[in-house]
Each structure stands twice: as C-alpha cells, then as structure tokens.
Scaffold this active site. Structure first.
Site, short mmCIF file in Angstrom:
data_model
loop_
_atom_site.label_atom_id
_atom_site.label_comp_id
_atom_site.label_asym_id
_atom_site.label_seq_id
_atom_site.Cartn_x
_atom_site.Cartn_y
_atom_site.Cartn_z
N SER A 139 0.86 -1.17 0.00
CA SER A 139 0.00 0.00 0.00
C SER A 139 0.90 1.23 0.00
O SER A 139 1.74 1.39 0.89
CB SER A 139 -0.87 -0.02 1.27
N LYS A 165 -1.11 -1.10 -4.44
CA LYS A 165 -2.29 -0.29 -4.08
C LYS A 165 -1.80 1.13 -3.86
O LYS A 165 -0.80 1.35 -3.19
CB LYS A 165 -2.91 -0.87 -2.81
N LYS A 167 -3.02 5.02 -2.60
CA LYS A 167 -4.06 5.78 -1.92
C LYS A 167 -4.53 6.89 -2.84
O LYS A 167 -3.69 7.53 -3.52
CB LYS A 167 -3.49 6.38 -0.63
N ASP A 192 -7.23 2.97 -3.16
CA ASP A 192 -7.95 2.96 -1.87
C ASP A 192 -8.25 4.40 -1.49
O ASP A 192 -7.34 5.21 -1.27
CB ASP A 192 -7.08 2.28 -0.80
N GLU A 217 -11.01 0.40 -3.45
CA GLU A 217 -11.29 0.11 -2.04
C GLU A 217 -11.97 1.28 -1.35
O GLU A 217 -11.51 2.43 -1.45
CB GLU A 217 -9.95 -0.22 -1.35
N ASP A 242 -13.63 -2.01 3.00
CA ASP A 242 -12.71 -2.08 4.13
C ASP A 242 -13.48 -1.56 5.36
O ASP A 242 -14.10 -2.35 6.10
CB ASP A 242 -11.45 -1.24 3.80
N LYS A 266 -9.60 -7.01 8.21
CA LYS A 266 -8.60 -6.52 9.16
C LYS A 266 -8.99 -7.03 10.53
O LYS A 266 -10.11 -6.80 11.00
CB LYS A 266 -8.54 -4.99 9.16
N GLY A 294 -4.00 -4.10 6.20
CA GLY A 294 -2.97 -3.73 7.18
C GLY A 294 -3.27 -2.39 7.80
O GLY A 294 -4.04 -1.59 7.26
O1 OSB Z 1 -7.22 1.68 4.50
O2 OSB Z 1 -5.98 -0.01 4.26
C1 OSB Z 1 -6.18 1.09 4.76
C2 OSB Z 1 -3.09 2.23 6.69
C3 OSB Z 1 -3.68 2.91 7.74
C4 OSB Z 1 -5.05 3.02 7.78
C5 OSB Z 1 -5.83 2.45 6.78
C6 OSB Z 1 -5.25 1.74 5.75
C7 OSB Z 1 -3.86 1.67 5.69
C8 OSB Z 1 -3.14 1.03 4.60
C9 OSB Z 1 -1.77 0.52 4.91
O3 OSB Z 1 -3.53 0.99 3.46
C10 OSB Z 1 -1.68 -0.94 4.96
C11 OSB Z 1 -0.35 -1.37 5.50
O4 OSB Z 1 0.60 -1.39 4.73
O5 OSB Z 1 -0.27 -1.68 6.70
MG MG Z 2 -8.34 0.54 3.14
#
Ligand code: OSB
Ligand code: MG
Length: 372
Positions: A139, A165, A167, A192, A217, A242, A266, A294
């Site tokens: 991510s 992925k 953001k 995402d 996402e 999510d 999660k 994550g």
């Molecule tokens: O939405 O998946 C998410 C990190 C913090 C809060 C929300 C998210 C995330 C990530 C990081 O996308 C995932 C990771 O590498 O731990």
């Molecule tokens: Mg997410």
C-alpha cells in the site's frame, strides 16, 4: 484445555515510520500503539497489538481510546475468568459497543496465549494452514508528486510485490492513475480512497474504469453500505469494502446488497480472530475473495496478519509486507521478510512464530500498566 488469565499488561510504544504514510484522512509520521500481554495462571504470555491509529480518522478509535477500553472495560471482564477457549473473549467483551480494535487487541493476545499453551503455531490454532507462503502486495500512500509515486512503485515492483495499491482522494485520482498506467500498464493495480468520495462523485469514479483496476477500495463513507451498492451497480471496477465491514453480519448484508465484489479483512476492525474467521467463512460461502488488510502494524500485528492470511479464502495478495518498509527496527526477530516472488513464508514456531526483542521494546515504551 481451560485456562485462566491472571494478569494483563498494557504497554504503549512509539515507533517513527521510515517514510510518512498519507491517506485521504491525513499523514502519519510516527505510530503510537498499544501492545497487550495476557498472562495465564501458569505464567505463559500471549501478545496482541491494537491496530487503532493515533487519531479517530480511519474509524472512531485511536490509541488512547483503546487503552481506556482495555483497562477499564475489557480487562476487568477477563481477569480471573476460566476460559474454555480464546473464542470466549469475544462474547465476554461484547457488552462494549464498537471499539473493535481495542477489544481485538486482547482477543488476539488470548489466541496467541492459547496457541502457546497448546504448543501450536498461531495459524494452526485459528484453523488456518491452507498455504505455507502468503502473497504480498503493498500500500503506497499519497506522495508529494507523481514522479515520487512512480519511483516508489518502481521500487516495489522490482522488489517482487504482486500488486500495488495506491491511496487516492479527490484531486489525487484520475490524472495520477493515468500516469501510473502509462508507466506500468501490466501491473495489478488498485486504489484505496478511505471514504473520500460520495455518490455525487459517481461519474468521476466511473471514469476510473478505463484503468482496469483490480479493485477500488472503500470509495464512500465509512459506515455506508447502501450507497456502495448503488455505486457498484454503476462501475465495472469491483468495489472492495474495508471500513464498512466490522462484523460478519455486515459482510453478509454487503454481499446481499451487492455493495462489493471483494472484502478486505482486518483483524482489529472486526474485533479479533473469532469475527475475522466468521467474515472469512461468509465470504468463502458466497465466492467473495478476501485479502488481509494492514494498519501499519509492528511485528506482533504483522505476525498475526500472516497467521490470518493462511485461512483458505485469502486468495488475493494482502497489504502485509516487509517490516523494513515501515521500521528502522522491528520489535520481533527475525523481521518479516518478503521473497523476490512477493511472498512471506509462514513461520513454524509456536504462537505468532517470531521472537520478541524485550530490550528494544523497553526502549520504545512510553508507559505501561499491569492489571490483575
Ligand atoms: O485503508 O488499508 C487502509 C493504513 C492505515 C489506515 C488504513 C489503511 C492503511 C493502509 C496501509 O492501506 C496498509 C499497510 O501497509 O499496513
Ligand atoms: Mg483501506
């Protein structure tokens, strides 16, 4: 085998990230997390990591709310109780509304404890073991510029990660993904949004269909399943939920409403392994592929995610990646490492399968409290 928890230790640690992580809801430079140690009457410890962020921006929880929930509401319900199984933690703490990440921190610790008491790896204890290696994606947060993003993607693709992925948010979406696709037409790519859009943005989101993303996402509100159903009907790109999925019941509703085609699970968001398995089972029954999300975890949380990812329905690459992407030093040994094929080998050791580094843990501990 029944067991009793005689002591619960809470510990808040601080760990600076190697690189800031930016989502549509803000930038994180340093993680503040709560670790939970559950000690049985014969002195065996199990460990959990609370996945809440530093602020109530991903969901309603944050580091200090989790501390409060654990100390004043969850721990008192568990201390001195005879537990038949770690499955008992969920019903015993269900009187707490919401706060799944706080509740999930102790639930996961008790699963780890039970695995150790039984001499099993955690993945075996939770009924996993469908695979010995898990598939990894990364991510990548919002960057200061598109060239910086492209450079990051290049690095991760070269390292072997199986999907990327990125953001996104309004203003960091169409033009950015267009550039990414120009440079990397063949990669498995997804976006995402962390709830940054509304149904009024449907036209804008439909334009993303031209980039054949693997999934989009959580585009809409964190607690809005219904609008996601309306949006999914207008998109070719599969929606992955999510934030919206906090329970197996909500997973079933989302599937029934056709609000998504994929679900990210999660551990903390759903309140621990028990509910995570129930979400997983519902998805499996309905042919909804799942993957492990994550929350910028340190070693314990990362190890728990690896165990979870061995359940059979976790067929898509998750957001569980190498420790060194986040930390100068992790709290476990060895650190989580990713092969050039983009996989993590599932550890064989008892419990979560890695060794804690107590001296390092002490050096990053902000405060701790022992509950009996
Ligand atoms: O939405 O998946 C998410 C990190 C913090 C809060 C929300 C998210 C995330 C990530 C990081 O996308 C995932 C990771 O590498 O731990
Ligand atoms: Mg997410």
């Amino acid at each position: 085998m029944a067991f009793q928890i005689d002591c619960i230790r809470l510990r808040q640690i601080g760990m600076p990230l190697v690189h800031f992580f930016e989502t549509s809801f803000g930038r994180t430079y340093e993680r503040a997390m709560v670790l939970v140690e559950a000690v049985s009457s014969d002195g065996v410890s199990g460990w959990g990591e609370v996945t809440a962020g530093e602020n109530p921006f991903y969901n309603e929880e944050w580091t200090l709310s989790a501390w409060h929930i654990l100390r004043d509401y969850a721990a008192p319900r568990l201390l001195g109780k005879k537990l038949e199984s770690a499955e008992d933690v969920d019903p015993l703490t269900r009187h707490i509304r919401g706060h799944n990440m706080g509740r999930g921190g102790i639930e996961a610790a008790v699963w780890d404890l039970q695995a150790r008491l039984n001499g099993n790896p955690l993945w075996k204890e939770i009924g996993g073991g469908a695979r010995q290696e898990i598939s990894c994606g990364v991510s990548i947060g919002i960057q200061n510029s598109i060239p910086e993003l492209l450079k990051k993607i290049e690095t991760e693709v070269t390292a072997g990660y199986q999907r990327i992925k990125i953001k996104i948010k309004p203003g960091w979406d169409y033009d950015v993904i267009k550039e990414v696709r120009r440079e990397f037409p063949g990669i498995k790519l997804m976006g995402d949004a962390n709830s940054a859009y509304t149904l009024a943005d449907a036209d804008r989101l439909r334009r993303l269909d031209e980039f054949y993303l693997m999934m989009l996402e959580q585009p809409l509100d964190h607690d809005e399943i219904f609008d996601h159903a309306e949006l999914q009907a207008q998109l070719e790109t599969p929606i992955c939920l999510d934030e919206c999925i906090r329970s197996a019941h909500q997973a079933a509703q989302a599937i029934r409403l056709k609000a998504c085609k994929i679900i990210n699970i999660k551990l903390g968001r759903v309140g621990g392994f028990g509910e995570a398995k129930r979400v997983h089972d519902i998805c499996l029954q309905n042919n909804i592929p799942v993957w492990c999300g994550g929350m910028l975890e340190a070693g314990i949380g990362r190890a728990h995610n690896i165990a979870l990812s061995t359940l059979p329905g976790f067929v898509l690459p998750g957001d569980v990646s190498a420790s060194k992407r986040y930390w100068k030093q992790d709290v476990i040994n060895p650190w989580v490492e990713v092969s050039p094929q983009g996989t993590i080998r599932v550890p064989d050791g008892v419990g979560f399968g890695y060794t804690l580094d107590p001296a390092f843990l002490d050096s990053i501990t902000v405060h701790q409290e022992e509950l009996r």
